[in-house]
Design a protein around this motif. Structure first.
Motif, PDB file in Angstrom:
ATOM      1  N   ALA A  12       0.626  -1.132   0.196  1.00 42.01           N
ATOM      2  CA  ALA A  12      -0.074  -0.436   0.209  1.00 42.01           C
ATOM      3  C   ALA A  12       0.681   1.406  -0.027  1.00 42.01           C
ATOM      4  N   VAL A  13       2.065   1.416   0.986  1.00 41.36           N
ATOM      5  CA  VAL A  13       3.111   2.623   0.890  1.00 41.36           C
ATOM      6  C   VAL A  13       3.482   2.694  -0.657  1.00 41.36           C
ATOM      7  N   THR A  14       4.112   1.789  -1.454  1.00 44.46           N
ATOM      8  CA  THR A  14       4.525   1.458  -2.970  1.00 44.46           C
ATOM      9  C   THR A  14       3.520   2.362  -3.956  1.00 44.46           C
ATOM     10  N   THR A  15       2.413   1.612  -3.668  1.00 50.06           N
ATOM     11  CA  THR A  15       1.300   2.012  -4.513  1.00 50.06           C
ATOM     12  C   THR A  15       0.478   3.199  -3.859  1.00 50.06           C
ATOM     13  N   ALA A  16       1.013   4.014  -2.786  1.00 47.56           N
ATOM     14  CA  ALA A  16       0.306   5.235  -2.801  1.00 47.56           C
ATOM     15  C   ALA A  16       1.348   5.906  -3.027  1.00 47.56           C
ATOM     16  N   GLU A  17       2.616   5.914  -3.050  1.00 54.46           N
ATOM     17  CA  GLU A  17       4.197   6.822  -3.475  1.00 54.46           C
ATOM     18  C   GLU A  17       3.572   7.137  -5.365  1.00 54.46           C
ATOM     19  N   ARG A  18       3.366   6.069  -5.566  1.00 55.20           N
ATOM     20  CA  ARG A  18       3.065   6.234  -7.264  1.00 55.20           C
ATOM     21  C   ARG A  18       2.076   6.960  -7.079  1.00 55.20           C
ATOM     22  N   PHE A  19       0.717   6.719  -6.783  1.00 51.69           N
ATOM     23  CA  PHE A  19      -0.677   7.868  -7.321  1.00 51.69           C
ATOM     24  C   PHE A  19      -0.238   9.173  -6.505  1.00 51.69           C
ATOM     25  N   ASP A  20       0.692   9.323  -5.363  1.00 50.47           N
ATOM     26  CA  ASP A  20       0.821  10.830  -5.229  1.00 50.47           C
ATOM     27  C   ASP A  20       2.007  11.099  -6.268  1.00 50.47           C
ATOM     28  N   GLY A  21       2.517  10.142  -7.066  1.00 46.64           N
ATOM     29  CA  GLY A  21       4.283  10.887  -7.521  1.00 46.64           C
ATOM     30  C   GLY A  21       2.877  11.073  -8.835  1.00 46.64           C
ATOM     31  N   ALA A  22       2.144  10.184  -9.255  1.00 48.76           N
ATOM     32  CA  ALA A  22       1.373  11.105 -10.546  1.00 48.76           C
ATOM     33  C   ALA A  22      -0.558  11.836 -10.556  1.00 48.76           C
ATOM     34  N   ASP A  23      -0.545  12.039  -9.231  1.00 49.42           N
ATOM     35  CA  ASP A  23      -1.429  13.166  -8.666  1.00 49.42           C
ATOM     36  C   ASP A  23      -0.454  14.263  -8.392  1.00 49.42           C
ATOM     37  N   SER A  24      -0.444  15.388 -10.332  1.00 49.23           N
ATOM     38  CA  SER A  24       0.428  16.359  -9.973  1.00 49.23           C
ATOM     39  C   SER A  24      -0.664  17.848  -9.290  1.00 49.23           C
ATOM     40  N   ASP A  25      -1.719  17.538  -9.343  1.00 48.93           N
ATOM     41  CA  ASP A  25      -2.852  18.945  -8.459  1.00 48.93           C
ATOM     42  C   ASP A  25      -3.458  18.575  -7.365  1.00 48.93           C
ATOM     43  N   GLY A  26      -2.443  16.987  -6.396  1.00 46.54           N
ATOM     44  CA  GLY A  26      -2.728  16.420  -5.666  1.00 46.54           C
ATOM     45  C   GLY A  26      -4.295  16.764  -4.835  1.00 46.54           C
ATOM     46  N   ASP A  27      -5.008  16.366  -6.108  1.00 49.50           N
ATOM     47  CA  ASP A  27      -6.975  16.222  -5.096  1.00 49.50           C
ATOM     48  C   ASP A  27      -7.653  14.603  -5.413  1.00 49.50           C
ATOM     49  N   GLY A  28      -6.302  14.165  -5.118  1.00 48.20           N
ATOM     50  CA  GLY A  28      -6.773  12.737  -4.981  1.00 48.20           C
ATOM     51  C   GLY A  28      -7.468  12.069  -6.408  1.00 48.20           C
ATOM     52  N   ARG A  29      -7.497  12.424  -7.268  1.00 52.72           N
ATOM     53  CA  ARG A  29      -7.878  12.159  -8.262  1.00 52.72           C
ATOM     54  C   ARG A  29      -6.976  11.840  -9.610  1.00 52.72           C
ATOM     55  N   LEU A  30      -6.958  10.814 -10.794  1.00 52.39           N
ATOM     56  CA  LEU A  30      -6.076  10.648 -11.471  1.00 52.39           C
ATOM     57  C   LEU A  30      -6.884  11.539 -12.830  1.00 52.39           C
ATOM     58  N   THR A  31      -6.433  12.041 -13.793  1.00 51.00           N
ATOM     59  CA  THR A  31      -7.361  12.486 -15.033  1.00 51.00           C
ATOM     60  C   THR A  31      -5.891  11.633 -15.845  1.00 51.00           C
ATOM     61  N   PRO A  32      -7.357  11.479 -16.765  1.00 54.99           N
ATOM     62  CA  PRO A  32      -6.275  11.059 -17.956  1.00 54.99           C
ATOM     63  C   PRO A  32      -4.972  11.197 -18.207  1.00 54.99           C
ATOM     64  N   GLN A  33      -4.578  12.082 -17.991  1.00 55.94           N
ATOM     65  CA  GLN A  33      -3.252  13.030 -18.581  1.00 55.94           C
ATOM     66  C   GLN A  33      -2.456  13.220 -17.298  1.00 55.94           C
ATOM     67  N   GLU A  34      -2.728  13.008 -16.352  1.00 56.92           N
ATOM     68  CA  GLU A  34      -1.986  12.623 -14.855  1.00 56.92           C
ATOM     69  C   GLU A  34      -2.033  11.320 -14.851  1.00 56.92           C
ATOM     70  N   PHE A  35      -2.790  10.550 -15.089  1.00 61.85           N
ATOM     71  CA  PHE A  35      -2.948   8.622 -15.313  1.00 61.85           C
ATOM     72  C   PHE A  35      -1.569   7.964 -16.289  1.00 61.85           C
ATOM     73  N   ALA A  36      -1.393   9.036 -17.173  1.00 64.08           N
ATOM     74  CA  ALA A  36      -0.777   8.950 -18.027  1.00 64.08           C
ATOM     75  C   ALA A  36       0.694   8.685 -18.147  1.00 64.08           C
ATOM     76  N   THR A  37       1.594   9.396 -16.750  1.00 63.52           N
ATOM     77  CA  THR A  37       2.486   9.475 -16.908  1.00 63.52           C
ATOM     78  C   THR A  37       2.862   8.179 -15.920  1.00 63.52           C
ATOM     79  N   THR A  38       1.747   7.433 -14.844  1.00 67.64           N
ATOM     80  CA  THR A  38       1.997   5.990 -14.538  1.00 67.64           C
ATOM     81  C   THR A  38       2.867   4.650 -15.498  1.00 67.64           C
ATOM     82  N   ALA A  39       2.761   5.545 -17.397  1.00 66.82           N
ATOM     83  CA  ALA A  39       2.767   4.028 -18.241  1.00 66.82           C
ATOM     84  C   ALA A  39       3.790   3.412 -17.823  1.00 66.82           C
ATOM     85  N   PRO A  40       3.961   1.992 -17.826  1.00 67.24           N
ATOM     86  CA  PRO A  40       5.702   1.472 -17.248  1.00 67.24           C
ATOM     87  C   PRO A  40       5.922   1.876 -19.096  1.00 67.24           C
TER      88      PRO A  40
END
Length: 152
Positions: free
Chosen positions: A114-142
């Motif tokens: 959970a810590v690793t996944t939450a850190e990855r989520f927080d790194g992708a959530d650029s505006d810090g609203d607790g939600r990923l938009t499609p543009q933010e999610f695209a940064t998590t692509a392998p």
């Protein structure tokens, strides 16, 4: 000798099944309602005619081609609201347990995962609203690794 007995036995079974089927079919036909009385068709003009131009039906659904990134996004976005919540992101990460073993003991606790996944989520959530938009999610692509070319 055994094959002959087996053949006779199977033949008896098949004939009895056929007999029962035939008897059951005869009983159904025996109690069938009488055929409806057929009125004499006076002319072909009495037949209903339909103009296909007047007929309307439901519109077929439009097929849309999704990009690879949209398909990946919708794997995580379970409720299809075009945002990925932290719970949606955490619920689909079960395949990466072995990669997330922080202490290297070949056991992955839920806290490590959970810590690793939450850190990855927080790194992708650029505006810090607790939600990923499609543009933010695209940064998590392998990152795709180029396959080495064959040296034949």
């Amino acid at each position: 000798m055994g094959r002959m007995v087996l053949g006779l036995f199977l033949g008896l079974i098949l004939s009895s099944v056929g007999l029962y089927w035939w008897q059951g079919r005869a009983q159904v036909e025996e109690k069938a309602p009488p055929p409806p009385e057929v009125e004499e068709a006076s002319s072909p003009e009495d037949l209903p005619i339909t103009d296909p131009a007047d007929m309307t039906g439901p519109q077929p659904p439009e097929a849309s081609e999704l990009t690879r990134e949209q398909i990946r996004f919708f794997r995580y976005d379970r409720n299809r609201d075009l945002t990925i919540t932290r719970n949606e992101m955490l619920s689909t990460r079960s395949d990466g347990f072995r990669k997330l073993d922080v202490d290297g003991n070949n056991l992955l606790t839920f806290e490590e995962w959970a810590v690793t996944t939450a850190e990855r989520f927080d790194g992708a959530d650029s505006d810090g609203d607790g939600r990923l938009t499609p543009q933010e999610f695209a940064t998590t692509a392998p990152k795709r690794v180029a396959k080495p070319k064959c040296r034949c």
